[in-house]
Scaffold this motif. Structure first.
Motif, PDB file in Angstrom:
ATOM      1  N   VAL A 324      40.230  41.314  38.223  1.00 52.12           N
ATOM      2  CA  VAL A 324      41.464  40.870  37.569  1.00 52.12           C
ATOM      3  C   VAL A 324      41.159  39.731  36.598  1.00 52.12           C
ATOM      4  CG1 VAL A 324      43.748  39.841  37.948  1.00 52.12           C
ATOM      5  CG2 VAL A 324      42.886  41.590  39.520  1.00 52.12           C
ATOM      6  N   TYR A 325      40.284  38.821  37.027  1.00 57.42           N
ATOM      7  CA  TYR A 325      39.955  37.689  36.145  1.00 57.42           C
ATOM      8  C   TYR A 325      39.211  38.178  34.899  1.00 57.42           C
ATOM      9  CZ  TYR A 325      39.324  32.705  35.186  1.00 57.42           C
ATOM     10  OH  TYR A 325      39.405  31.448  34.637  1.00 57.42           O
ATOM     11  N   SER A 326      38.326  39.142  35.104  1.00 59.48           N
ATOM     12  CA  SER A 326      37.582  39.686  33.971  1.00 59.48           C
ATOM     13  C   SER A 326      38.543  40.283  32.936  1.00 59.48           C
ATOM     14  CB  SER A 326      36.602  40.753  34.465  1.00 59.48           C
ATOM     15  OG  SER A 326      35.878  41.299  33.396  1.00 59.48           O
ATOM     16  N   GLU A 327      39.542  41.013  33.409  1.00 61.02           N
ATOM     17  CA  GLU A 327      40.527  41.606  32.496  1.00 61.02           C
ATOM     18  C   GLU A 327      41.332  40.500  31.806  1.00 61.02           C
ATOM     19  OE1 GLU A 327      42.958  44.428  34.539  1.00 61.02           O
ATOM     20  OE2 GLU A 327      41.257  45.544  35.350  1.00 61.02           O
ATOM     21  N   TYR A 328      41.670  39.464  32.555  1.00 66.35           N
ATOM     22  CA  TYR A 328      42.445  38.369  31.947  1.00 66.35           C
ATOM     23  C   TYR A 328      41.658  37.678  30.833  1.00 66.35           C
ATOM     24  CZ  TYR A 328      44.927  34.064  31.189  1.00 66.35           C
ATOM     25  OH  TYR A 328      45.594  33.034  30.570  1.00 66.35           O
ATOM     26  N   LEU A 329      40.395  37.408  31.108  1.00 66.69           N
ATOM     27  CA  LEU A 329      39.583  36.701  30.117  1.00 66.69           C
ATOM     28  C   LEU A 329      39.451  37.493  28.826  1.00 66.69           C
ATOM     29  CD1 LEU A 329      36.823  35.176  32.433  1.00 66.69           C
ATOM     30  CD2 LEU A 329      38.670  33.957  31.268  1.00 66.69           C
ATOM     31  N   GLU A 330      39.537  38.821  28.923  1.00 66.56           N
ATOM     32  CA  GLU A 330      39.489  39.644  27.711  1.00 66.56           C
ATOM     33  C   GLU A 330      40.656  39.319  26.782  1.00 66.56           C
ATOM     34  OE1 GLU A 330      39.159  43.802  28.545  1.00 66.56           O
ATOM     35  OE2 GLU A 330      37.415  43.535  29.857  1.00 66.56           O
ATOM     36  N   PHE A 331      41.818  38.966  27.369  1.00 68.12           N
ATOM     37  CA  PHE A 331      42.961  38.572  26.529  1.00 68.12           C
ATOM     38  C   PHE A 331      42.623  37.324  25.716  1.00 68.12           C
ATOM     39  CE2 PHE A 331      45.416  41.079  29.641  1.00 68.12           C
ATOM     40  CZ  PHE A 331      46.240  41.796  28.787  1.00 68.12           C
ATOM     41  N   LEU A 332      41.761  36.462  26.261  1.00 71.06           N
ATOM     42  CA  LEU A 332      41.374  35.226  25.562  1.00 71.06           C
ATOM     43  C   LEU A 332      40.136  35.431  24.687  1.00 71.06           C
ATOM     44  CD1 LEU A 332      41.785  32.525  28.385  1.00 71.06           C
ATOM     45  CD2 LEU A 332      43.267  32.862  26.412  1.00 71.06           C
ATOM     46  N   GLY A 333      39.600  36.647  24.705  1.00 70.46           N
ATOM     47  CA  GLY A 333      38.389  36.913  23.935  1.00 70.46           C
ATOM     48  C   GLY A 333      37.145  36.393  24.621  1.00 70.46           C
ATOM     49  N   LEU A 334      37.186  36.245  25.950  1.00 73.54           N
ATOM     50  CA  LEU A 334      36.052  35.704  26.704  1.00 73.54           C
ATOM     51  C   LEU A 334      35.522  36.741  27.683  1.00 73.54           C
ATOM     52  CD1 LEU A 334      37.594  32.204  27.630  1.00 73.54           C
ATOM     53  CD2 LEU A 334      36.073  32.719  25.711  1.00 73.54           C
ATOM     54  N   LYS A 335      34.270  36.540  28.112  1.00 70.18           N
ATOM     55  CA  LYS A 335      33.673  37.415  29.114  1.00 70.18           C
ATOM     56  C   LYS A 335      33.628  36.708  30.460  1.00 70.18           C
ATOM     57  CE  LYS A 335      30.742  40.254  26.120  1.00 70.18           C
ATOM     58  NZ  LYS A 335      29.343  40.695  25.847  1.00 70.18           N
ATOM     59  N   TYR A 336      33.763  37.491  31.532  1.00 74.47           N
ATOM     60  CA  TYR A 336      33.672  36.915  32.873  1.00 74.47           C
ATOM     61  C   TYR A 336      32.273  36.329  33.071  1.00 74.47           C
ATOM     62  CZ  TYR A 336      34.061  36.368  37.905  1.00 74.47           C
ATOM     63  OH  TYR A 336      34.096  35.836  39.160  1.00 74.47           O
ATOM     64  N   PRO A 337      32.184  35.073  33.506  1.00 74.93           N
ATOM     65  CA  PRO A 337      30.883  34.421  33.602  1.00 74.93           C
ATOM     66  C   PRO A 337      30.064  34.894  34.797  1.00 74.93           C
ATOM     67  CG  PRO A 337      32.583  32.974  34.450  1.00 74.93           C
ATOM     68  CD  PRO A 337      33.286  34.205  33.933  1.00 74.93           C
ATOM     69  N   GLU A 338      28.788  35.105  34.571  1.00 76.42           N
ATOM     70  CA  GLU A 338      27.885  35.481  35.659  1.00 76.42           C
ATOM     71  C   GLU A 338      27.555  34.253  36.499  1.00 76.42           C
ATOM     72  OE1 GLU A 338      26.981  38.521  36.331  1.00 76.42           O
ATOM     73  OE2 GLU A 338      27.987  39.382  34.583  1.00 76.42           O
ATOM     74  N   ASN A 339      27.270  34.484  37.767  1.00 77.74           N
ATOM     75  CA  ASN A 339      26.801  33.437  38.669  1.00 77.74           C
ATOM     76  C   ASN A 339      27.786  32.280  38.827  1.00 77.74           C
ATOM     77  OD1 ASN A 339      24.719  32.668  40.443  1.00 77.74           O
ATOM     78  ND2 ASN A 339      23.971  31.136  39.002  1.00 77.74           N
ATOM     79  N   ARG A 340      29.080  32.555  38.693  1.00 79.28           N
ATOM     80  CA  ARG A 340      30.092  31.504  38.873  1.00 79.28           C
ATOM     81  C   ARG A 340      31.067  31.933  39.974  1.00 79.28           C
ATOM     82  NH1 ARG A 340      28.266  27.155  36.270  1.00 79.28           N
ATOM     83  NH2 ARG A 340      30.360  26.299  35.977  1.00 79.28           N
ATOM     84  N   ILE A 341      31.648  30.960  40.645  1.00 78.04           N
ATOM     85  CA  ILE A 341      32.637  31.233  41.686  1.00 78.04           C
ATOM     86  C   ILE A 341      33.886  30.388  41.435  1.00 78.04           C
ATOM     87  CG2 ILE A 341      30.959  31.874  43.452  1.00 78.04           C
ATOM     88  CD1 ILE A 341      31.227  29.030  44.582  1.00 78.04           C
ATOM     89  N   PHE A 342      34.996  30.822  42.021  1.00 76.94           N
ATOM     90  CA  PHE A 342      36.271  30.133  41.817  1.00 76.94           C
ATOM     91  C   PHE A 342      36.932  29.756  43.144  1.00 76.94           C
ATOM     92  CE2 PHE A 342      35.208  32.550  38.148  1.00 76.94           C
ATOM     93  CZ  PHE A 342      35.476  31.672  37.103  1.00 76.94           C
ATOM     94  N   VAL A 343      36.369  30.235  44.223  1.00 80.86           N
ATOM     95  CA  VAL A 343      36.840  29.888  45.566  1.00 80.86           C
ATOM     96  C   VAL A 343      35.615  29.606  46.423  1.00 80.86           C
ATOM     97  CG1 VAL A 343      37.975  30.737  47.645  1.00 80.86           C
ATOM     98  CG2 VAL A 343      38.938  31.270  45.401  1.00 80.86           C
ATOM     99  N   TYR A 344      35.683  28.536  47.211  1.00 84.14           N
ATOM    100  CA  TYR A 344      34.575  28.198  48.105  1.00 84.14           C
ATOM    101  C   TYR A 344      35.088  27.902  49.510  1.00 84.14           C
ATOM    102  CZ  TYR A 344      30.364  26.040  49.953  1.00 84.14           C
ATOM    103  OH  TYR A 344      29.249  25.753  50.715  1.00 84.14           O
ATOM    104  N   PRO A 345      34.531  28.532  50.538  1.00 84.31           N
ATOM    105  CA  PRO A 345      33.546  29.602  50.518  1.00 84.31           C
ATOM    106  C   PRO A 345      34.104  30.850  49.836  1.00 84.31           C
ATOM    107  CG  PRO A 345      33.807  28.705  52.735  1.00 84.31           C
ATOM    108  CD  PRO A 345      34.927  28.168  51.922  1.00 84.31           C
ATOM    109  N   GLU A 346      33.219  31.695  49.315  1.00 81.35           N
ATOM    110  CA  GLU A 346      33.641  32.884  48.605  1.00 81.35           C
ATOM    111  C   GLU A 346      34.407  33.842  49.518  1.00 81.35           C
ATOM    112  OE1 GLU A 346      30.939  34.567  45.448  1.00 81.35           O
ATOM    113  OE2 GLU A 346      29.473  33.369  46.530  1.00 81.35           O
ATOM    114  N   VAL A 347      35.316  34.598  48.894  1.00 76.73           N
ATOM    115  CA  VAL A 347      36.081  35.595  49.661  1.00 76.73           C
ATOM    116  C   VAL A 347      35.762  36.985  49.138  1.00 76.73           C
ATOM    117  CG1 VAL A 347      37.948  34.049  50.252  1.00 76.73           C
ATOM    118  CG2 VAL A 347      38.077  35.318  48.114  1.00 76.73           C
TER     119      VAL A 347
END
Length: 347
Positions: A324-347
């Motif tokens: 979902v985040y990857s699709e959202y970032l496309e609206f901003l002209g951005l690519k989903y970043p590799e090796n990054r997390i947004f929740v810790y611990p990961e789910v």
């Protein structure tokens, strides 16, 4: 009179155009908008998603500090702090020769009764005749569709607005269907913890709405303020099943473990786990304490945060927050970043 009626060949809109903003103010826009000043990053995000970033001529510090989200805006003229804008600078940017052409708008949060709310912003801009101030929030899920639709009309970007709304509502529906009939865990969201004083998010906050939509029960539902101050003893008395700790980053997400970011996140987690009496709280006993990057929990990307939140509260559901985040970032002209997390611990 005919001179006052301007037709936008792009949208078919007629001017003057009168709209009602999110503060309930009737605002008249004299002619098609060609210049925009955004006083917060949520507004910058909305304008960018609608494909009008090239019209942005002034930005606040909160936009400039998020160059990773707005690479195209990083060199735009600064107009000061988001909650303390430089009105003289806004006036200078708006001026074209010896006058202000009324093709410029300033977008601010509504925040009634606050010195940085739209009413005060509009009042401070009155000496600069020709600048139109509009209050739009873009941080409350309940108003998101309406505000995007209105901004699309204001900018002559109705088709782009509709495209985003359809995607946004589809992702919301995916979450709603995934969590339907699940149990309802009690959730404590911690906004800040400074000097022993804690702040949570009450019923007037966007986060409280997201918790409810993810089929959780915010333990702060009975508190009236959007960001009420509470004590740790109060949290213990509520015995939440899940604890969400808000945090931020200076890049798009945090680097995956092992990394300096993950060490800092672990320290944040341990600070909560080490509080007096924490061991008696269900969330701690069952390892359900999370640090969440707030970039995805407020603003137009809150549907990304909603999907992550649903996954946190109901780990068994079939949802793909990264997708979902990857699709959202496309609206901003951005690519989903590799090796990054947004929740810790990961789910």
């Amino acid at each position: 009179m005919l001179l006052l009626i301007v037709t936008s060949f792009c949208s078919g809109a007629e001017y003057p155009m009168t709209i009602t903003d999110s503060a309930g103010r009737e605002v008249t826009i004299q002619m098609p908008v060609e210049r925009i000043i955004v006083l917060n990053s949520d507004a910058a995000e909305a304008v960018t998603i609608l494909g009008a970033a090239d019209k942005i001529v002034g930005i606040s510090d909160s936009v400039k500090n998020k160059a990773y989200y707005f690479p195209a805006l990083k060199n735009r003229q600064s107009v000061g702090k988001w909650n303390e804008p430089d009105y003289e600078m806004i006036g200078e940017i708006a001026r074209s020769g010896d006058r202000i052409v009324p093709n410029i708008i300033v977008i601010s949060y509504t925040y009634p009764d606050k010195p940085y709310g739209i009413v005060e912003v509009a009042k401070r801009l009155e000496p600069f005749e020709g600048i139109t101030a509009i209050g739009l929030d873009f941080y409350k899920p309940e108003n998101m569709t309406k505000e995007i639709e209105l901004l699309g009309r204001i900018l002559g970007k109705e088709a782009e607005a509709q495209r985003f709304i359809e995607w946004y509502e589809e992702k919301q529906a995916d979450v709603e269907n995934a969590v339907a009939n699940r149990n309802v865990p009690k959730v404590y969201v911690e906004w800040t913890s400074k000097g022993g004083e804690l702040t949570t998010m009450g019923t007037g906050s966007g986060a409280a709405q997201l918790v409810s939509m993810a089929r959780g029960y915010s333990v702060a539902n009975d508190l009236k303020d959007a960001y009420p101050k509470i004590g740790w003893e109060w949290v213990i008395s509520k015995n939440p099943d899940v604890i969400i700790k808000r945090s931020t980053s200076t890049q798009l997400g945090w680097e995956k473990p092992p990394s300096t970011d993950s060490v800092n996140l672990e320290n944040t987690l341990n600070e909560i786990l080490g509080r007096s009496g924490a061991a008696s709280v269900n969330a701690v006993k069952n390892n359900r304490v999370y640090v969440v990057n707030w970039e995805i929990m407020a603003g137009l990307d809150d549907v990304v945060g909603l999907t992550y939140l649903a996954k946190i509260l109901h780990p068994e559901v079939n949802l793909d927050p990264e997708g979902v985040y990857s699709e959202y970032l496309e609206f901003l002209g951005l690519k989903y970043p590799e090796n990054r997390i947004f929740v810790y611990p990961e789910v």
